[in-house]
Design a protein around this motif. Structure first.
Motif, PDB file in Angstrom:
ATOM      1  N   ILE A  93       0.828  -1.202   0.000  1.00  0.00           N
ATOM      2  CA  ILE A  93       0.000   0.000   0.000  1.00  0.00           C
ATOM      3  C   ILE A  93       0.866   1.257   0.000  1.00  0.00           C
ATOM      4  O   ILE A  93       0.671   2.184  -0.792  1.00  0.00           O
ATOM      5  N   ILE A  94       1.831   1.302   0.900  1.00  0.00           N
ATOM      6  CA  ILE A  94       2.700   2.488   1.002  1.00  0.00           C
ATOM      7  C   ILE A  94       3.469   2.692  -0.288  1.00  0.00           C
ATOM      8  O   ILE A  94       3.692   3.819  -0.738  1.00  0.00           O
ATOM      9  N   SER A  95       3.872   1.588  -0.922  1.00  0.00           N
ATOM     10  CA  SER A  95       4.718   1.658  -2.106  1.00  0.00           C
ATOM     11  C   SER A  95       4.010   2.218  -3.329  1.00  0.00           C
ATOM     12  O   SER A  95       4.589   3.005  -4.073  1.00  0.00           O
ATOM     13  N   ILE A  96       2.747   1.862  -3.550  1.00  0.00           N
ATOM     14  CA  ILE A  96       2.173   2.064  -4.875  1.00  0.00           C
ATOM     15  C   ILE A  96       1.016   3.044  -4.957  1.00  0.00           C
ATOM     16  O   ILE A  96       0.771   3.627  -6.013  1.00  0.00           O
ATOM     17  N   VAL A  97       0.288   3.287  -3.865  1.00  0.00           N
ATOM     18  CA  VAL A  97      -0.928   4.096  -4.000  1.00  0.00           C
ATOM     19  C   VAL A  97      -0.630   5.593  -3.984  1.00  0.00           C
ATOM     20  O   VAL A  97       0.405   6.033  -3.457  1.00  0.00           O
ATOM     21  N   ASP A  98      -1.552   6.356  -4.568  1.00  0.00           N
ATOM     22  CA  ASP A  98      -1.479   7.815  -4.506  1.00  0.00           C
ATOM     23  C   ASP A  98      -2.271   8.345  -3.322  1.00  0.00           C
ATOM     24  O   ASP A  98      -1.859   9.301  -2.667  1.00  0.00           O
ATOM     25  N   ARG A  99      -3.427   7.768  -3.057  1.00  0.00           N
ATOM     26  CA  ARG A  99      -4.210   8.083  -1.864  1.00  0.00           C
ATOM     27  C   ARG A  99      -4.644   6.775  -1.225  1.00  0.00           C
ATOM     28  O   ARG A  99      -4.708   5.738  -1.888  1.00  0.00           O
ATOM     29  N   LEU A 100      -4.950   6.836   0.055  1.00  0.00           N
ATOM     30  CA  LEU A 100      -5.285   5.626   0.786  1.00  0.00           C
ATOM     31  C   LEU A 100      -6.505   5.838   1.673  1.00  0.00           C
ATOM     32  O   LEU A 100      -6.503   6.724   2.544  1.00  0.00           O
ATOM     33  N   ALA A 101      -7.568   5.037   1.457  1.00  0.00           N
ATOM     34  CA  ALA A 101      -8.753   5.074   2.308  1.00  0.00           C
ATOM     35  C   ALA A 101      -8.638   3.968   3.349  1.00  0.00           C
ATOM     36  O   ALA A 101      -8.452   2.799   3.001  1.00  0.00           O
ATOM     37  N   ILE A 102      -8.717   4.337   4.604  1.00  0.00           N
ATOM     38  CA  ILE A 102      -8.638   3.373   5.704  1.00  0.00           C
ATOM     39  C   ILE A 102     -10.048   3.001   6.131  1.00  0.00           C
ATOM     40  O   ILE A 102     -10.864   3.891   6.422  1.00  0.00           O
ATOM     41  N   MET A 103     -10.351   1.709   6.184  1.00  0.00           N
ATOM     42  CA  MET A 103     -11.676   1.261   6.612  1.00  0.00           C
ATOM     43  C   MET A 103     -11.594   0.507   7.934  1.00  0.00           C
ATOM     44  O   MET A 103     -10.637  -0.233   8.187  1.00  0.00           O
ATOM     45  N   ARG A 104     -12.589   0.778   8.763  1.00  0.00           N
ATOM     46  CA  ARG A 104     -12.708   0.052  10.027  1.00  0.00           C
ATOM     47  C   ARG A 104     -14.180  -0.105  10.360  1.00  0.00           C
ATOM     48  O   ARG A 104     -14.935   0.863  10.322  1.00  0.00           O
ATOM     49  N   ARG A 105     -14.593  -1.321  10.657  1.00  0.00           N
ATOM     50  CA  ARG A 105     -15.979  -1.628  11.013  1.00  0.00           C
ATOM     51  C   ARG A 105     -16.976  -1.090   9.988  1.00  0.00           C
ATOM     52  O   ARG A 105     -18.004  -0.511  10.328  1.00  0.00           O
ATOM     53  N   GLY A 106     -16.655  -1.262   8.690  1.00  0.00           N
ATOM     54  CA  GLY A 106     -17.589  -0.915   7.634  1.00  0.00           C
ATOM     55  C   GLY A 106     -17.653   0.545   7.260  1.00  0.00           C
ATOM     56  O   GLY A 106     -18.508   0.957   6.471  1.00  0.00           O
ATOM     57  N   ARG A 107     -16.771   1.372   7.836  1.00  0.00           N
ATOM     58  CA  ARG A 107     -16.759   2.797   7.505  1.00  0.00           C
ATOM     59  C   ARG A 107     -15.357   3.246   7.094  1.00  0.00           C
ATOM     60  O   ARG A 107     -14.368   2.620   7.490  1.00  0.00           O
TER      61      ARG A 107
END
Length: 693
Positions: free
Chosen positions: A460-474
């Motif tokens: 994830i750190i290597s390749i993405v431009d933005r990162l959405a973090i999900m926890r408990r369906g949100r």
């Protein structure tokens, strides 16, 4: 006594057109954890199949196992010599209990006919306690989280007096805590003198758990080393033949451009809630979260494979309704699923057939252009470096990494505008992983918008431009630029929001036979037809066979998963013959009872009742794909169909409409069966989430 429990040399294996292994060697000490590593296609799986007796090596092979010299092994010899394999798919039977999964193969080996449930569960509890697994042995495997299923598989292997335990990618679907629990069990087994061959592509786990390393590359032996002799960089160089730098691609800000995909307020009860995000042209957007966070379910919904309760999607600014994967494909949206074996590939078909399945000649029912198909396949094989380059080879024969490349290749064939890729490099070696990362980056630079779901933080750190973090369906946070680091990811993932005769009637039966059919028992209770006794006997016979005999439990196992049943040691042909024999007895009894009632017989009497039979068993809870169902529930389903048919007949409903209503009943029952399967899967996900917490 030699310190080596297993020594192999001159091991070669040749398939038509392919040299899978070329004079490799391997040694395993007593009580050690030994890593067997190499790129996908290096020969690891073939070598394991030789050790477990599934494949025979070419002439000249030498295998010393427990002091005995062998040329090859059969599966039975391998088990007798203490070699057990825990495959990546675990080969457990979800519809059977943990105790049955441990002891069914053992009972078959002893040729036991009857199942003593009390003794089975008591012995299973003891086996589970030996590896510190505190679960009820009566619980169904499908109700356990993957980590505990892995430990049940180990417990089953230890029952066979295992000396050599082979574990193929055991941590690929485990959470951090489950990996830790697995390692503790492995260290305990090591201290008991059991030798473990550990296959994984996760280098950090290999260096933590293993004492020695053996590397294969392109079917050749590259060497064996103690852990102290290797660094991660040196290990990678031996595996792939070149240095690979873990390059972190620069982050690109695409927010000033018009989004190609806009998701707003996506909600599906018990899976995810109020999800909103944008995807821009040429951007790689990542989704990260713990097991059970809802990432896969969200992507399936965006692709139209799952329905949502609410929410909207815009593609290039226009509101669209993606109600199926077919609609998604029309919008140039592709999806590479997480479960590539069950959802992404036709395993028994060739590489060629899999790669062209999304082409217009197939999807739009056009005349096929074989020349263009071959050209397309050739381009994908070369672009993705799929090996071996044999388009007619069944996909099931490919390594895990090459299977993943085939899944990606079939979707790249449509030139997608948006690609959704769920766990793109899970179970793939470092070399193939780098190739896929470079491919994804190149596609994004060509304007393809990509969504990646991954549990690999480095990826994830290597390749993405933005990162959405999900926890408990949100979505708890969307990180950009320099914010995408390990500390922020962990913080928001863990603590953020979340057919006797020629068809003629048979008559002329003896009077005694007819009188038998009219005989009634217990006249003081208004008379009970003697045929009811036969029905009760048939039900008790069926219940006893299915519940208390090993052939009966084997029938359930084969219905659930034929491949896993074979790995349990079940003789499928013999069990099916037994099933047909029992079915013949029951059909003969039914014919006897029916003939005694009507005083004549017609060999065609029950032709056309197939729908009724199917409806009765499905309504009674039998799985449409097999493996599930209870005798008493089928009785209820049969009574329901009988009452419904009688009611429709008394109501003078035309036969045509009776069949229509029956068909609707079957469709409804199958739908309920599939929903039940989905609920079981959801329960398993919920258990995984609770385990993670």
């Amino acid at each position: 006594m030699s310190e080596f429990l297993l020594e192999c040399s001159n091991i070669s294996k040749t398939y038509p057109g392919v040299k899978a292994l070329d004079d490799v060697r391997f040694s395993l000490k007593r009580g050690e954890i030994h890593a067997l590593i190499g790129e996908n296609g290096a020969g690891k799986s073939t070598f394991i199949k030789i050790l477990s007796g599934v494949e025979k090596p070419d002439k000249g092979a030498i295998i010393h196992l427990s002091g005995e010299k062998l040329d090859s092994l059969t599966p039975f010899q391998a088990i007798q010599k203490g070699v057990s394999v825990i495959y990546q798919d675990l080969s457990l039977l979800g519809n059977l209990s943990a105790g049955e999964n441990i002891f069914l193969g053992h009972l078959l080996g002893k040729r036991s006919f009857w199942v003593n449930w009390k003794k089975l569960h008591r012995d299973a509890a003891r086996c589970l306690a030996e590896i510190s697994l505190d679960i009820n042995p009566e619980v169904l495997i499908e109700q356990l989280p993957v980590g505990k299923q892995q430990l049940v598989a180990i417990s089953r292997a230890l029952l066979l007096d295992t000396a050599v335990l082979i574990m193929d990618e055991p941590t690929s679907a485990l959470s951090g805590k489950e990996v830790e629990d697995l390692f503790q069990v492995m260290f305990k087994l090591k201290n008991q003198g059991i030798s473990i061959i550990f296959i994984s592509h996760k280098l950090d786990e290999l260096f933590r758990a293993c004492d020695r390393f053996t590397i294969f590359r392109d079917g050749c032996y590259m060497g064996s080393f103690c852990k102290s002799e290797l660094t991660e960089k040196r290990l990678i160089q031996l595996m792939v033949g070149r240095d690979i730098e873990y390059f972190i691609h620069p982050k690109r800000d695409k927010s000033s451009e018009k989004p190609v995909l806009t998701v707003r307020n996506f909600t599906k009860r018990k899976n995810f809630s109020d999800i909103s995000f944008d995807l821009y042209r040429g951007e790689i957007l990542g989704f990260y979260g713990m097991i059970g966070a809802g990432r896969t379910e969200l992507m399936q919904a965006v692709f139209g494979a799952e329905k949502t309760d609410s929410g909207s999607i815009r593609v290039n600014g226009e509101v669209v309704r993606i109600t199926s994967p077919v609609k998604a494909r029309e919008l140039s949206i592709s999806c590479v699923p997480e479960d590539r074996l069950n959802e992404g590939l036709f395993l028994l078909r060739s590489m060629h057939d899999n790669l062209i399945i999304t082409s217009p000649f197939i999807c739009k029912l056009r005349w096929r252009n074989h020349w263009k198909e071959q050209q397309l396949v050739r381009e994908q094989v070369e672009q993705l470096r799929i090996t071996p380059q044999l388009p007619e080879l069944p996909v099931e024969k490919l390594s895990g990494g090459n299977k993943q490349k085939v899944v990606m290749g079939k979707w790249l064939a449509i030139n997608p505008m948006i690609m959704i890729i769920d766990e793109p490099t899970n179970g793939i070696d470092i070399g193939a992983k780098t190739e896929i990362h470079n491919l994804l980056r190149r596609l994004s630079e060509e304007g393809v918008s990509i969504i990646i779901v991954s549990s690999d933080m480095n990826e994830i750190i290597s390749i993405v431009d933005r990162l959405a973090i999900m926890r408990r369906g949100r979505i708890s946070k969307i990180l950009t630029g320099a914010e995408i680091d390990q500390k922020n990811i962990i913080q928001h993932a863990v603590t953020g929001l979340q057919e006797t005769g020629n068809g003629n009637w048979i008559t002329g039966f003896p009077d005694s036979f007819i009188q038998f059919g009219q005989y009634r028992m217990f006249s003081q209770l208004h008379g009970l037809p003697v045929q009811c006794l036969f029905v009760i006997v048939a039900l008790l016979f069926s219940f006893t066979i299915l519940k208390y005999t090993t052939p009966g439990r084997s029938i359930y196992a084969i219905g659930e998963n034929r491949i896993s049943a074979e790995r349990f040691g079940i003789d499928i042909s013999r069990v099916l013959l037994f099933a047909y024999f029992c079915q013949g007895l029951l059909q003969g009894l039914a014919a006897f009872v029916h003939t005694s009632i009507v005083g004549q017989s017609d060999p065609n009497a029950f032709i056309g009742f197939e729908l009724e039979v199917i409806a009765a068993v499905v309504i009674g809870g039998a799985g449409i794909n097999g493996g599930r169902g209870r005798v008493r529930n089928v009785v209820v389903g049969t009574l329901f169909i009988a009452v419904m048919n009688n009611g429709l007949t008394l109501g003078r409903i035309p036969v045509f409409w009776q069949k229509i209503l029956l068909g609707i009943t079957i469709i409804f029952s199958v739908t309920v069966d599939q929903l039940s399967s989905s609920l079981r899967a959801a329960d398993a996900s919920r258990i995984d989430v609770e385990q993670e917490r």
